[in-house]
Design a protein around this motif. Structure first.
Motif, PDB file in Angstrom:
ATOM      1  N   HIS A  58      48.866  92.478  18.141  1.00  0.00           N
ATOM      2  CA  HIS A  58      49.310  93.485  19.104  1.00  0.00           C
ATOM      3  C   HIS A  58      50.820  93.476  19.275  1.00  0.00           C
ATOM      4  CE1 HIS A  58      47.896  89.889  21.359  1.00  0.00           C
ATOM      5  NE2 HIS A  58      48.952  90.073  22.130  1.00  0.00           N
ATOM      6  N   MET A  59      51.443  92.303  19.112  1.00  0.00           N
ATOM      7  CA  MET A  59      52.898  92.270  19.208  1.00  0.00           C
ATOM      8  C   MET A  59      53.542  92.826  17.935  1.00  0.00           C
ATOM      9  SD  MET A  59      53.310  91.363  22.246  1.00  0.00           S
ATOM     10  CE  MET A  59      55.099  91.331  22.250  1.00  0.00           C
ATOM     11  N   GLY A  60      52.904  92.600  16.789  1.00  0.00           N
ATOM     12  CA  GLY A  60      53.400  93.203  15.562  1.00  0.00           C
ATOM     13  C   GLY A  60      53.322  94.718  15.618  1.00  0.00           C
ATOM     14  N   LYS A  61      52.246  95.237  16.178  1.00  0.00           N
ATOM     15  CA  LYS A  61      52.118  96.691  16.320  1.00  0.00           C
ATOM     16  C   LYS A  61      53.156  97.228  17.299  1.00  0.00           C
ATOM     17  CE  LYS A  61      47.820  98.258  16.595  1.00  0.00           C
ATOM     18  NZ  LYS A  61      46.387  98.315  16.995  1.00  0.00           N
ATOM     19  N   TYR A  62      53.444  96.463  18.338  1.00  0.00           N
ATOM     20  CA  TYR A  62      54.499  96.840  19.282  1.00  0.00           C
ATOM     21  C   TYR A  62      55.847  96.924  18.563  1.00  0.00           C
ATOM     22  CZ  TYR A  62      58.166  95.545  22.695  1.00  0.00           C
ATOM     23  OH  TYR A  62      59.321  95.450  23.426  1.00  0.00           O
ATOM     24  N   GLN A  63      56.160  95.898  17.780  1.00  0.00           N
ATOM     25  CA  GLN A  63      57.406  95.915  17.019  1.00  0.00           C
ATOM     26  C   GLN A  63      57.432  97.107  16.055  1.00  0.00           C
ATOM     27  OE1 GLN A  63      57.569  92.166  15.003  1.00  0.00           O
ATOM     28  NE2 GLN A  63      57.824  90.973  16.881  1.00  0.00           N
ATOM     29  N   ALA A  64      56.282  97.397  15.446  1.00  0.00           N
ATOM     30  CA  ALA A  64      56.207  98.512  14.501  1.00  0.00           C
ATOM     31  C   ALA A  64      56.460  99.847  15.193  1.00  0.00           C
ATOM     32  CB  ALA A  64      54.838  98.523  13.824  1.00  0.00           C
ATOM     33  N   ARG A  65      55.964  99.995  16.411  1.00  0.00           N
ATOM     34  CA  ARG A  65      56.230 101.235  17.153  1.00  0.00           C
ATOM     35  C   ARG A  65      57.718 101.379  17.439  1.00  0.00           C
ATOM     36  NH1 ARG A  65      51.320  99.482  19.657  1.00  0.00           N
ATOM     37  NH2 ARG A  65      52.411  98.609  21.465  1.00  0.00           N
ATOM     38  N   VAL A  66      58.338 100.251  17.813  1.00  0.00           N
ATOM     39  CA  VAL A  66      59.784 100.283  18.046  1.00  0.00           C
ATOM     40  C   VAL A  66      60.523 100.646  16.754  1.00  0.00           C
ATOM     41  CG1 VAL A  66      61.808  98.882  18.611  1.00  0.00           C
ATOM     42  CG2 VAL A  66      59.726  98.682  19.991  1.00  0.00           C
ATOM     43  N   ALA A  67      60.182  99.969  15.670  1.00  0.00           N
ATOM     44  CA  ALA A  67      60.853 100.235  14.395  1.00  0.00           C
ATOM     45  C   ALA A  67      60.659 101.682  13.962  1.00  0.00           C
ATOM     46  CB  ALA A  67      60.330  99.291  13.316  1.00  0.00           C
ATOM     47  N   ASP A 109      60.089 104.285  15.822  1.00  0.00           N
ATOM     48  CA  ASP A 109      60.893 105.148  16.689  1.00  0.00           C
ATOM     49  C   ASP A 109      62.378 105.078  16.336  1.00  0.00           C
ATOM     50  OD1 ASP A 109      58.812 106.221  18.135  1.00  0.00           O
ATOM     51  OD2 ASP A 109      59.013 104.858  19.843  1.00  0.00           O
ATOM     52  N   VAL A 110      62.842 103.876  16.004  1.00  0.00           N
ATOM     53  CA  VAL A 110      64.252 103.719  15.619  1.00  0.00           C
ATOM     54  C   VAL A 110      64.535 104.488  14.332  1.00  0.00           C
ATOM     55  CG1 VAL A 110      65.975 102.057  14.780  1.00  0.00           C
ATOM     56  CG2 VAL A 110      64.605 101.519  16.803  1.00  0.00           C
ATOM     57  N   ILE A 111      63.651 104.365  13.353  1.00  0.00           N
ATOM     58  CA  ILE A 111      63.832 105.078  12.082  1.00  0.00           C
ATOM     59  C   ILE A 111      63.878 106.584  12.323  1.00  0.00           C
ATOM     60  CG2 ILE A 111      62.754 105.620   9.865  1.00  0.00           C
ATOM     61  CD1 ILE A 111      61.589 102.695   9.979  1.00  0.00           C
ATOM     62  N   ALA A 112      62.946 107.075  13.144  1.00  0.00           N
ATOM     63  CA  ALA A 112      62.901 108.511  13.440  1.00  0.00           C
ATOM     64  C   ALA A 112      64.170 108.961  14.151  1.00  0.00           C
ATOM     65  CB  ALA A 112      61.672 108.830  14.285  1.00  0.00           C
ATOM     66  N   ALA A 113      64.612 108.183  15.135  1.00  0.00           N
ATOM     67  CA  ALA A 113      65.816 108.554  15.890  1.00  0.00           C
ATOM     68  C   ALA A 113      67.041 108.587  14.988  1.00  0.00           C
ATOM     69  CB  ALA A 113      66.027 107.579  17.044  1.00  0.00           C
ATOM     70  N   ARG A 114      67.176 107.588  14.140  1.00  0.00           N
ATOM     71  CA  ARG A 114      68.338 107.550  13.251  1.00  0.00           C
ATOM     72  C   ARG A 114      68.298 108.696  12.241  1.00  0.00           C
ATOM     73  NH1 ARG A 114      68.911 101.623  10.932  1.00  0.00           N
ATOM     74  NH2 ARG A 114      70.927 102.445  10.215  1.00  0.00           N
ATOM     75  N   ALA A 115      67.091 109.019  11.771  1.00  0.00           N
ATOM     76  CA  ALA A 115      66.963 110.121  10.812  1.00  0.00           C
ATOM     77  C   ALA A 115      67.354 111.455  11.441  1.00  0.00           C
ATOM     78  CB  ALA A 115      65.528 110.192  10.288  1.00  0.00           C
ATOM     79  N   LEU A 165      70.464 105.307  20.170  1.00  0.00           N
ATOM     80  CA  LEU A 165      69.419 104.310  20.408  1.00  0.00           C
ATOM     81  C   LEU A 165      69.568 103.647  21.771  1.00  0.00           C
ATOM     82  CD1 LEU A 165      69.381 102.602  16.878  1.00  0.00           C
ATOM     83  CD2 LEU A 165      67.995 104.521  17.689  1.00  0.00           C
ATOM     84  N   ASP A 166      70.042 104.390  22.753  1.00  0.00           N
ATOM     85  CA  ASP A 166      70.284 103.820  24.076  1.00  0.00           C
ATOM     86  C   ASP A 166      69.011 103.573  24.878  1.00  0.00           C
ATOM     87  OD1 ASP A 166      72.977 103.893  23.526  1.00  0.00           O
ATOM     88  OD2 ASP A 166      73.335 105.787  24.590  1.00  0.00           O
ATOM     89  N   SER A 167      67.950 104.323  24.613  1.00  0.00           N
ATOM     90  CA  SER A 167      66.724 104.205  25.396  1.00  0.00           C
ATOM     91  C   SER A 167      66.044 102.854  25.168  1.00  0.00           C
ATOM     92  CB  SER A 167      65.749 105.323  25.011  1.00  0.00           C
ATOM     93  OG  SER A 167      64.467 105.094  25.570  1.00  0.00           O
ATOM     94  N   PRO A 168      65.414 102.285  26.223  1.00  0.00           N
ATOM     95  CA  PRO A 168      64.675 101.021  26.061  1.00  0.00           C
ATOM     96  C   PRO A 168      63.580 101.088  25.005  1.00  0.00           C
ATOM     97  CG  PRO A 168      64.964 101.533  28.390  1.00  0.00           C
ATOM     98  CD  PRO A 168      65.422 102.745  27.633  1.00  0.00           C
ATOM     99  N   ARG A 169      63.084 102.279  24.710  1.00  0.00           N
ATOM    100  CA  ARG A 169      61.994 102.390  23.734  1.00  0.00           C
ATOM    101  C   ARG A 169      62.438 101.965  22.342  1.00  0.00           C
ATOM    102  NH1 ARG A 169      60.633 108.709  22.729  1.00  0.00           N
ATOM    103  NH2 ARG A 169      59.348 107.829  21.068  1.00  0.00           N
TER     104      ARG A 169
END
Length: 480
Positions: free
Chosen positions: A331-340, A342-348, A353-357
């Motif tokens: 569940h923590m790996g999936k949490y990290q994956a959601r963050v990653a 979202d980061v990839i999508a935002a950068r694209a 990347l200021d949001s806590p998400r």
């Protein structure tokens, strides 16, 4: 995807098709026209689906249900036997794992717009991955989600004896009459629970330390040890394997006895003769053969990342789940994956990347975990010992769980709970619950820890009556 027969281009390339890799790919492209591919050399769905979380909980469920029924007058009289039916348990396990057929997982990936390539992925350059003779190029990111593998300690004769690892234990076909389990952590304790359910006659646990579940509050390991001992487990604390002899060894496949009997010599000179050995002595990140050295990254040990899940110095490379060594929990790996993702999508899309998400901070001190032994152990955050080591001035609420809800579950209910509170900030930084039905308590504690809810505010989170969660009220009352 575009390219010739030997080269394909995607926006996101994910190496590893477990739930962590699936989440990273999904979040990176969801709601967009971006493309993603998962590269997987075994089964899409990964360790959790076929060899860990899912089959283990399938094996534990029937024994737990029977124990709950046996605790209640009116139900226990209907039980002809409190031992689960072996055939039924293993059949249910096979249903849960789909017989290790990943076609439904592949279908899900494709329905989400994610391609699947079978084979070993190897990083061969910046944003470039090879699978055999094929090259896959990433426009935006490469995500490593290869998980971890079981560790076999360097003990004389142990590896040669082909001991079981967690994969064998969760996919067992042969139930050994006599088994020795090396380890005292989560995998070992859960496996011992279902092995006893399935009728193992002699079970020895060899634990190097002085307690089970050493990362938890001491009372958790003590209560689990008492319960396992009462069911017949022989727990040897402060003991190690010295050597192993198994003259008749056979590569018989997952869950089969791997040959004839084995003789295990323990520190102190005792010899245990068993039909099988289960090694549950930890796991290590699966970073070998990823080609990391070719891009200047150390291949041994975890693949370090920042809180965006980016490998420092390689802004296109991400690592999520067990492989980054932060927290080895699905569940923590999936949490990290959601963050990653979202980061990839935002950068694209050129977003900041200021949001806590976009920052994975929960795995620094708000990690929830449930150990599905009997009794269950549910915990989040830090223990009292960890908090004090971190320099936190703590106050503690610590008591047996004895509320109306527990009496209704079992007139002889036995459980214990503890809150660790940062005195200066008046917030909960750790919580542990041990007892039947406590698994569902941990999320409320997780919200309290992550949200840094003041204890005075928690007074207004009124637990429903009559439930086990009423222990929250009793804990808070003890602080007045």
């Amino acid at each position: 995807m575009d390219g010739d027969s030997q080269t394909s281009t995607y926006d996101v390339v994910v190496i590893g098709g477990g739930p962590v890799g699936e989440n990273a790919a999904d979040y990176a492209i969801r709601g967009s026209d971006r493309t993603a591919v998962i590269i997987e050399h075994e089964l899409v769905g990964g360790e959790c689906s076929y060899w860990a979380c899912m089959p283990s909980k399938g094996l534990l469920g029937p024994g737990s249900a029977l124990a709950a029924a046996a605790a209640l007058p009116g139900a226990r009289e209907r039980l002809s036997d409190t031992a689960p039916d072996r055939t039924g348990v293993l059949g249910r396990r096979d249903e849960i794992t789909g017989g290790r057929d990943d076609s439904s997982q592949v279908e899900w990936a494709r329905s989400a717009g994610i391609d699947v390539i079978r084979g070993h992925g190897r990083i061969v350059g910046e944003r470039e991955v090879a699978v055999d003779e094929r090259r896959i190029v990433a426009r935006e990111a490469v995500v490593v989600a290869t998980g971890s593998v079981a560790s076999i300690p360097p003990i004389a004769g142990l590896r040669e004896a082909r001991p079981w690892t967690s994969r064998d234990a969760t996919n067992l076909i042969d139930v050994p009459d006599r088994i020795v389990v090396l380890g005292g952590g989560v995998v070992a304790c859960e496996a011992v629970t279902w092995l006893l359910d399935l009728g193992v006659r002699e079970l020895t646990m060899v634990v190097r330390g002085n307690r089970l579940l050493p990362k938890n509050e001491p009372f958790a390991g003590e209560m689990v040890a008492d319960a396992l001992t009462a069911r017949g487990a022989d727990i040897r604390f402060g003991t190690e394997f010295e050597s192993v002899e198994r003259p008749d060894v056979a590569d018989t496949g997952y869950g089969r006895l791997h040959g004839g009997p084995a003789r295990v010599t323990l520190s102190g000179g005792d010899v245990v003769e068993v039909d099988e050995i289960l090694v549950a002595a930890g796991r290590k990140p699966a970073t070998r053969e990823l080609g990391l050295s070719g891009i200047g990254v150390e291949e041994s040990g975890p693949l370090g990342v920042d809180d965006h899940m980016i490998v420092p110095g390689h802004p296109w490379l991400y690592a999520v789940g067990d492989v980054n060594g932060r927290v080895a929990l699905t569940h923590m790996g999936k949490y990290q994956a959601r963050v990653a993702g979202d980061v990839i999508a935002a950068r694209a899309e050129g977003r900041n990347l200021d949001s806590p998400r976009y920052s994975a901070f929960a795995d620094h001190g708000a990690v929830p975990q449930v150990v599905f032994t009997r009794p269950e152990v549910a915990a989040v955050g830090v223990t009292e010992e960890q908090a004090r080591a971190d320099g936190i001035d703590v106050t503690v609420a610590d008591m047996d769980i004895a509320v109306a809800g527990t009496y209704l579950l079992d007139p002889d209910y036995s459980g214990h709970a503890k809150l660790v509170i940062d005195r200066a900030r008046d917030v909960v930084v750790g919580a542990t619950f041990v007892g039947a039905g406590t698994a569902e308590l941990v999320h409320s504690a997780t919200v309290a820890v992550v949200g840094e809810v003041p204890v005075d505010r928690l007074w207004h989170a009124v637990p429903s009556y009559p439930t086990v969660s009423e222990v929250w009220l009793r804990l808070l009352e003890s602080l007045r």
